[in-house]
Design a protein around this motif. Structure first.
Motif, mmCIF file in Angstrom:
data_model
loop_
_atom_site.group_PDB
_atom_site.id
_atom_site.type_symbol
_atom_site.label_atom_id
_atom_site.label_comp_id
_atom_site.label_asym_id
_atom_site.label_seq_id
_atom_site.Cartn_x
_atom_site.Cartn_y
_atom_site.Cartn_z
ATOM 1 N N TYR A 279 0.842 -1.200 0.000
ATOM 2 C CA TYR A 279 0.000 0.000 0.000
ATOM 3 C C TYR A 279 0.876 1.249 0.000
ATOM 4 N N GLY A 280 0.277 2.344 -0.449
ATOM 5 C CA GLY A 280 0.990 3.612 -0.308
ATOM 6 C C GLY A 280 0.284 4.754 -0.999
ATOM 7 N N VAL A 281 0.630 5.971 -0.607
ATOM 8 C CA VAL A 281 0.213 7.128 -1.392
ATOM 9 C C VAL A 281 1.236 7.242 -2.530
ATOM 10 N N PRO A 282 0.872 7.930 -3.617
ATOM 11 C CA PRO A 282 1.780 7.956 -4.766
ATOM 12 C C PRO A 282 3.215 8.351 -4.419
ATOM 13 N N THR A 283 3.407 9.332 -3.557
ATOM 14 C CA THR A 283 4.783 9.752 -3.254
ATOM 15 C C THR A 283 5.605 8.607 -2.643
ATOM 16 N N MET A 284 4.940 7.693 -1.948
ATOM 17 C CA MET A 284 5.683 6.570 -1.353
ATOM 18 C C MET A 284 6.169 5.609 -2.438
ATOM 19 N N PHE A 285 5.338 5.397 -3.451
ATOM 20 C CA PHE A 285 5.776 4.519 -4.541
ATOM 21 C C PHE A 285 6.893 5.190 -5.342
ATOM 22 N N ILE A 286 6.774 6.498 -5.528
ATOM 23 C CA ILE A 286 7.825 7.217 -6.263
ATOM 24 C C ILE A 286 9.152 7.065 -5.506
ATOM 25 N N ALA A 287 9.115 7.217 -4.193
ATOM 26 C CA ALA A 287 10.341 7.113 -3.397
ATOM 27 C C ALA A 287 10.960 5.723 -3.507
ATOM 28 N N GLN A 288 10.131 4.686 -3.596
ATOM 29 C CA GLN A 288 10.677 3.329 -3.740
ATOM 30 C C GLN A 288 11.293 3.132 -5.127
ATOM 31 N N LEU A 289 10.530 3.541 -6.152
ATOM 32 C CA LEU A 289 11.014 3.362 -7.528
ATOM 33 C C LEU A 289 12.322 4.109 -7.771
ATOM 34 N N ASP A 290 12.460 5.272 -7.126
ATOM 35 C CA ASP A 290 13.643 6.088 -7.360
ATOM 36 C C ASP A 290 14.785 5.782 -6.403
ATOM 37 N N HIS A 291 14.585 4.816 -5.514
ATOM 38 C CA HIS A 291 15.647 4.524 -4.556
ATOM 39 C C HIS A 291 16.848 3.905 -5.281
ATOM 40 N N PRO A 292 18.073 4.373 -4.957
ATOM 41 C CA PRO A 292 19.258 3.880 -5.678
ATOM 42 C C PRO A 292 19.418 2.354 -5.610
ATOM 43 N N GLU A 293 18.892 1.734 -4.540
ATOM 44 C CA GLU A 293 19.067 0.284 -4.431
ATOM 45 C C GLU A 293 17.870 -0.504 -4.967
ATOM 46 N N PHE A 294 16.928 0.219 -5.590
ATOM 47 C CA PHE A 294 15.679 -0.420 -6.019
ATOM 48 C C PHE A 294 15.896 -1.720 -6.794
ATOM 49 N N ALA A 295 16.809 -1.653 -7.767
ATOM 50 C CA ALA A 295 16.987 -2.790 -8.678
ATOM 51 C C ALA A 295 17.456 -4.059 -7.964
ATOM 52 N N GLY A 296 18.034 -3.915 -6.777
ATOM 53 C CA GLY A 296 18.575 -5.068 -6.079
ATOM 54 C C GLY A 296 17.541 -5.915 -5.351
ATOM 55 N N PHE A 297 16.284 -5.468 -5.308
ATOM 56 C CA PHE A 297 15.287 -6.205 -4.532
ATOM 57 C C PHE A 297 14.429 -7.120 -5.396
ATOM 58 N N ASP A 298 14.170 -8.300 -4.859
ATOM 59 C CA ASP A 298 13.299 -9.240 -5.553
ATOM 60 C C ASP A 298 11.859 -8.973 -5.121
ATOM 61 N N LEU A 299 11.099 -8.374 -6.001
ATOM 62 C CA LEU A 299 9.721 -8.022 -5.655
ATOM 63 C C LEU A 299 8.732 -8.957 -6.347
ATOM 64 N N SER A 300 9.224 -10.128 -6.749
ATOM 65 C CA SER A 300 8.380 -11.000 -7.578
ATOM 66 C C SER A 300 7.179 -11.562 -6.825
ATOM 67 N N SER A 301 7.205 -11.488 -5.488
ATOM 68 C CA SER A 301 6.045 -11.998 -4.740
ATOM 69 C C SER A 301 4.834 -11.079 -4.869
ATOM 70 N N LEU A 302 5.055 -9.821 -5.227
ATOM 71 C CA LEU A 302 3.942 -8.865 -5.287
ATOM 72 C C LEU A 302 2.965 -9.220 -6.399
ATOM 73 N N ARG A 303 1.695 -9.029 -6.084
ATOM 74 C CA ARG A 303 0.654 -9.287 -7.072
ATOM 75 C C ARG A 303 -0.203 -8.028 -7.225
ATOM 76 N N THR A 304 -0.529 -7.436 -6.091
ATOM 77 C CA THR A 304 -1.486 -6.334 -6.112
ATOM 78 C C THR A 304 -1.111 -5.289 -5.070
ATOM 79 N N GLY A 305 -1.964 -4.306 -4.924
ATOM 80 C CA GLY A 305 -1.713 -3.266 -3.940
ATOM 81 C C GLY A 305 -2.720 -2.160 -4.113
ATOM 82 N N ILE A 306 -2.566 -1.142 -3.280
ATOM 83 C CA ILE A 306 -3.487 -0.016 -3.373
ATOM 84 C C ILE A 306 -2.698 1.278 -3.329
ATOM 85 N N MET A 307 -3.003 2.106 -4.298
ATOM 86 C CA MET A 307 -2.449 3.439 -4.302
ATOM 87 C C MET A 307 -3.626 4.374 -4.077
#
Ligand code: ATP
Ligand code: MG
Length: 538
Positions: A279-307
């Motif tokens: 879950y998150g407000v849009p700014t929270m997703f932006i902060a995750q996507l733009d995080h320098p270490e973003f590419a290193g995380f395995d997020l394959s378990s995610l299916r859905t969410g709420i913005m």
């Protein structure tokens, strides 16, 4: 159904499943364990003499204590008052007195703010009173102060001591009380975000929030085994209703990554806990996507969410779907006063619809869009969004006049938001009535211009507001955050707009900033931007 009864049934049904994971406190509880702790706490609160209907405040960041308090107060029939962790002394005083809290639970500190000192300033009597018997001049209703943490403070009870071993009579009484509580009793007072001014205290019932949590969970098709990452504040309905109650009603697991939002903690939580939703407000997703270490995380378990919570730029939605693997991400629209959600997209709605609208109306809610005179407008025409149904709050606590302004005699909640609904029922939030800019007689919706400027490759984030102008009534002003390592000039921005949008929509003032003024829920306070600009422009 009341939350307490529902809670007991759900915990019995899912007893061996994980209910709650609090990463920063290293706590893991199954539904069975949760039930035991909650019953012990509910009995502990009753031993203090707290009666059904009395108000108890909680002033804390996200933690296990928060979740336990939410369910224990519901079982004990107390009205939980969510107090914003960012509140300072005078705001705390206002909130406690406004709703007459008899008890307050607080955590000792949060980032730079020391809650104990702030409270001691307000109620110096604490230092000399027996715990539970406070009489403070400035906080007339407050008697009981409970602190989290292992240390002791004068005049306060310790949260951990409230976990009693209830005897059979006490458990019997708790059960009996549960039978007496009514589904439309007030259970919770939540303050609105304060995006447009002073927060207002919305009074919500069991019926309001339990149902809303259920339908929100339905919309993202939660099932037992789902694990939901909840980095949004619990003090706000996004965390406590859409998060906690959404999970409870579906036997899913609540995962709290940190006490307050922190992009790295969220990415770690999703990857390590194998979260299926986030879950998150849009700014929270932006902060995750733009995080320098973003590419290193395995997020394959995610299916859905709420913005939800504020408008989401289409580009961000697309990146969330592609880069975070949230193919079934949904958008929700709501407000504290409506428990909160009234529109949400379905996980299988076509992507173009999901990225560009807030979906369709929630089951069992009615909506209409009206013009200035209250007449329903044709499909696709903007007007004020009104909602009616189970989700509309009981009212603003102790404020009949404001309640009557918001909810009309026929039960319609006037949201203060401008929206359109198309022939198929998909809703588009155009903006807030308060944010609409009228320049020389033209209605301008800042959202439209923000969407446009957002397409500029050097623009990281942008906010558009109206500022007073002698000639045109209002002029447009854009605040832009430039992407790291990039340079952008006012002329470049104007050249980008030239010929692409109508001349009167091109911002007259353009400022480059590092951040926007925000509420603790992560929402941008446009009224603050307007105030700042008014000062700058004189
Ligand atoms: P206050 O009422 O104190 O000014 P607030 O309205 O921001 O603050 P909330 O109840 O937390 O307080 O937020 C509800 C508002 O958030 C809605 O009225 C709407 O303007 C906005 N909002 C919520 N979800 C969305 C969304 N998906 N898209 C656009 N706006 C949204
Ligand atoms: Mg509002």
């Amino acid at each position: 159904q009341t939350i307490g009864r529902y809670f007991d049934e759900a915990c019995a049904r899912h007893s061996s499943r994980e209910a709650l994971v609090v990463r920063h406190q290293k706590v893991r509880l199954t539904y069975g364990e949760l039930r035991q702790k909650v019953d012990a706490l509910a009995c502990g609160l009753r031993r203090l003499g707290l009666q059904p209907g009395e108000r108890i405040g909680i002033w804390s960041q996200n933690n296990v204590e928060w979740a336990l308090t939410q369910f224990a107060t519901a079982k004990a029939g107390l009205v939980l008052v969510n107090i914003n962790p960012a509140y300072r002394r005078s705001e705390l005083e206002y909130a406690l007195n406004k709703v007459g809290c008899r008890a307050l639970i607080l955590s000792p500190s949060f980032k730079s703010s020391d809650y104990l000192t702030m409270l001691a300033d307000l109620a110096p009597e604490l230092a000399h009173c027996e715990a539970g018997l406070l009489r403070a001049h400035k906080l007339p209703s407050l008697e009981i102060v409970i602190r989290m943490g292992i240390d002791h403070s004068a005049g306060m009870l310790n949260f951990d001591d409230l976990f009693v071993s209830p005897n059979r009579d006490e458990l019997g009484e708790l059960e009996e009380l549960g039978e007496r509580l009514q589904f439309d009793d007030p259970i919770n007072i939540q303050f609105t975000s304060g995006t447009t001014g002073n927060p207002k205290g919305a009074t919500l019932s069991h019926h309001n929030i339990l149902n809303n949590g259920f339908f929100v969970g339905e919309a993202i098709r939660l099932v037992p085994g789902d694990r939901v990452c909840i980095p949004v504040p619990l003090y706000h309905c996004f965390g406590m209703v859409m998060g906690n109650l959404g999970c409870l009603t579906h036997g899913a697991t609540m995962v709290y990554p940190a006490e307050a939002f922190e992009p790295l903690a969220v990415l770690e939580a999703v990857a390590e806990e194998k979260c299926t939703a986030s879950y998150g407000v849009p700014t929270m997703f932006i902060a995750q996507l733009d995080h320098p270490e973003f590419a290193g995380f395995d997020l394959s378990s995610l299916r859905t969410g709420i913005m939800a919570g504020s408008p989401c730029p289409i580009e961000v939605m697309k990146r969330v779907i592609d880069k975070m693997n949230m193919g079934e991400v949904t958008i929700a629209y709501g407000m504290t006063e409506t428990s909160p959600v009234s529109f949400q997209s379905g996980t299988d709605d076509p992507i173009e619809r999901r990225v560009s609208t807030v979906g369709r109306v929630q089951p069992h809610c009615e909506v209409k869009i009206v013009d200035n005179e209250g007449r329903i407008v044709p499909a696709g025409t903007p007007g004020e969004l009104c909602t009616r149904g189970y989700s509309v709050m009981l009212g603003y606590w102790g404020d009949e006049a404001k309640t009557a302004e918001a909810i009309d005699k026929a039960g319609w909640m006037h949201t203060g938001d401008i929206a359109t609904i198309d022939e198929e029922g998909f809703c588009n939030i155009v903006g807030r009535i308060k944010d609409m800019v009228i320049r020389g007689g033209e209605n301008i919706y800042p959202r439209e211009i923000e969407e446009f400027l957002y397409r500029h490759p050097k623009v990281l984030d942008v906010q558009v507001v109206g500022v007073p102008d002698k000639k045109y009534g209002e002029e447009l002003c854009a605040w832009i955050i430039v992407r790291e390592g990039q340079r952008l000039t006012e002329d470049e921005v104007r050249a980008f707009c030239q010929g692409q949008i109508a001349h009167y929509k091109i911002p007259r003032y353009i400022s480059f900033v590092d951040s926007f003024p925000m509420t603790v829920t992560g929402k941008i306070q446009k009224f603050q931007i307007r105030e700042k600009m008014k000062q700058t422009l004189g």
